[in-house]
Design a protein around this motif. Structure first.
Motif, PDB file in Angstrom:
ATOM      1  N   UNK A 145     -17.978 -63.845 -39.467  1.00  0.00           N
ATOM      2  CA  UNK A 145     -18.665 -62.880 -38.602  1.00  0.00           C
ATOM      3  C   UNK A 145     -18.432 -61.445 -39.073  1.00  0.00           C
ATOM      4  N   UNK A 146     -17.219 -61.144 -39.526  1.00  0.00           N
ATOM      5  CA  UNK A 146     -16.926 -59.807 -40.049  1.00  0.00           C
ATOM      6  C   UNK A 146     -17.761 -59.520 -41.291  1.00  0.00           C
ATOM      7  N   UNK A 147     -17.891 -60.513 -42.172  1.00  0.00           N
ATOM      8  CA  UNK A 147     -18.694 -60.331 -43.385  1.00  0.00           C
ATOM      9  C   UNK A 147     -20.176 -60.165 -43.058  1.00  0.00           C
ATOM     10  N   UNK A 148     -20.673 -60.977 -42.129  1.00  0.00           N
ATOM     11  CA  UNK A 148     -22.088 -60.902 -41.752  1.00  0.00           C
ATOM     12  C   UNK A 148     -22.402 -59.547 -41.104  1.00  0.00           C
ATOM     13  N   UNK A 149     -21.534 -59.078 -40.210  1.00  0.00           N
ATOM     14  CA  UNK A 149     -21.804 -57.788 -39.565  1.00  0.00           C
ATOM     15  C   UNK A 149     -21.713 -56.640 -40.568  1.00  0.00           C
ATOM     16  N   UNK A 150     -20.802 -56.728 -41.535  1.00  0.00           N
ATOM     17  CA  UNK A 150     -20.740 -55.692 -42.565  1.00  0.00           C
ATOM     18  C   UNK A 150     -22.013 -55.704 -43.404  1.00  0.00           C
ATOM     19  N   UNK A 151     -22.493 -56.899 -43.767  1.00  0.00           N
ATOM     20  CA  UNK A 151     -23.739 -57.017 -44.528  1.00  0.00           C
ATOM     21  C   UNK A 151     -24.910 -56.439 -43.737  1.00  0.00           C
ATOM     22  N   UNK A 152     -24.975 -56.733 -42.440  1.00  0.00           N
ATOM     23  CA  UNK A 152     -26.059 -56.196 -41.607  1.00  0.00           C
ATOM     24  C   UNK A 152     -25.962 -54.673 -41.477  1.00  0.00           C
ATOM     25  N   UNK A 153     -24.731 -54.140 -41.419  1.00  0.00           N
ATOM     26  CA  UNK A 153     -24.558 -52.686 -41.358  1.00  0.00           C
ATOM     27  C   UNK A 153     -25.076 -52.036 -42.634  1.00  0.00           C
ATOM     28  N   UNK A 154     -24.756 -52.636 -43.783  1.00  0.00           N
ATOM     29  CA  UNK A 154     -25.249 -52.108 -45.060  1.00  0.00           C
ATOM     30  C   UNK A 154     -26.770 -52.219 -45.120  1.00  0.00           C
ATOM     31  N   UNK A 155     -27.304 -53.332 -44.648  1.00  0.00           N
ATOM     32  CA  UNK A 155     -28.755 -53.537 -44.628  1.00  0.00           C
ATOM     33  C   UNK A 155     -29.446 -52.485 -43.755  1.00  0.00           C
ATOM     34  N   UNK A 156     -28.883 -52.199 -42.574  1.00  0.00           N
ATOM     35  CA  UNK A 156     -29.451 -51.158 -41.698  1.00  0.00           C
ATOM     36  C   UNK A 156     -29.360 -49.786 -42.361  1.00  0.00           C
ATOM     37  N   UNK A 157     -28.258 -49.520 -43.036  1.00  0.00           N
ATOM     38  CA  UNK A 157     -28.108 -48.249 -43.744  1.00  0.00           C
ATOM     39  C   UNK A 157     -29.136 -48.098 -44.854  1.00  0.00           C
ATOM     40  N   UNK A 158     -29.362 -49.177 -45.603  1.00  0.00           N
ATOM     41  CA  UNK A 158     -30.377 -49.131 -46.661  1.00  0.00           C
ATOM     42  C   UNK A 158     -31.782 -48.996 -46.074  1.00  0.00           C
ATOM     43  N   UNK A 159     -32.038 -49.669 -44.960  1.00  0.00           N
ATOM     44  CA  UNK A 159     -33.335 -49.525 -44.289  1.00  0.00           C
ATOM     45  C   UNK A 159     -33.529 -48.090 -43.808  1.00  0.00           C
ATOM     46  N   UNK A 160     -32.456 -47.467 -43.315  1.00  0.00           N
ATOM     47  CA  UNK A 160     -32.497 -46.070 -42.888  1.00  0.00           C
ATOM     48  C   UNK A 160     -32.908 -45.175 -44.051  1.00  0.00           C
ATOM     49  N   UNK A 161     -32.217 -45.311 -45.180  1.00  0.00           N
ATOM     50  CA  UNK A 161     -32.520 -44.467 -46.339  1.00  0.00           C
ATOM     51  C   UNK A 161     -33.911 -44.762 -46.909  1.00  0.00           C
ATOM     52  N   UNK A 162     -34.247 -46.046 -47.023  1.00  0.00           N
ATOM     53  CA  UNK A 162     -35.548 -46.417 -47.562  1.00  0.00           C
ATOM     54  C   UNK A 162     -36.701 -45.932 -46.707  1.00  0.00           C
ATOM     55  N   UNK A 163     -36.553 -46.075 -45.394  1.00  0.00           N
ATOM     56  CA  UNK A 163     -37.600 -45.609 -44.489  1.00  0.00           C
ATOM     57  C   UNK A 163     -37.760 -44.099 -44.572  1.00  0.00           C
TER      58      UNK A 163
END
Length: 195
Positions: free
Chosen positions: A9-27
């Protein structure tokens, strides 16, 4: 079993946080470089009569009163940024909340659930959610209001507070639980010191 699940769960939430951060920058980058129209929807304009005697709209703005939608074909940089203000705050909020939750789970893995570090990280996560939810909602509301006002220069719908405000209660509950855990840790340390 529980430790493995917490680690996953810690790994999945970290991956999702990075994914949201990349979506933020990409958008942010793609939207600012885009040359398409910027549209905003507001219930304030629904069923208003538009035209020569009705509510005025700015030059180059296409308005649909039945859909309560205003579109600017050649938006300014400010209008494009305000349109981003309706999208980016929630991505940034999600990335931050997921990152803090991942750090909380890692602290549980490394030190156990009833430690001062876990109590502190739970309190930090709670305050971030309790304050971040209305803050992101206000930024989205202000951005939309400014965008409406820039397309229809008389009156807009006014700033609104959007988003899932029930998260404020969840954040405050996490703050309270963090305080309770911190007191429990201190009581346990005092008890261990007397034995």
């Amino acid at each position: 079993m529980t430790t493995r699940l917490t680690g996953i769960l810690a790994s999945v939430t970290f991956f999702l946080a990075v994914l949201c951060g990349l979506a933020f920058l990409g958008t942010a980058v793609t939207h600012m470089l885009d040359d398409g129209a910027v549209c905003v929807q507001t219930d304030f304009w629904r069923n208003a009569s538009l035209g020569p005697d009705g509510l005025p709209v700015g030059e180059g703005v296409k308005a649909s009163s039945s859909a309560a939608r205003l579109c600017q074909d050649d938006p300014s940089v400010g209008q494009r940024a305000a349109d981003l203000g309706g999208r980016l705050p929630w991505l940034l909020f999600g990335a931050l909340a997921l990152l803090l939750f991942s750090r909380l789970l890692k602290a549980v893995l490394l030190r156990g659930p009833f430690t001062d570090v876990v109590a502190h990280r739970l309190t930090l996560l709670g305050w971030s959610v309790a304050v971040g939810t209305p803050l992101a909602g206000l930024v989205v509301g202000w951005s939309q209001s400014w965008l409406v006002g820039s397309m229809a220069p008389i009156v807009g719908s006014g700033p609104t507070l959007s988003g899932p405000l029930v998260l404020v209660l969840a954040g405050l509950a996490a703050v309270i639980m963090g305080r309770i855990m911190r007191e429990g840790v201190r009581m346990r340390e005092d008890l261990e010191g007397t034995i």
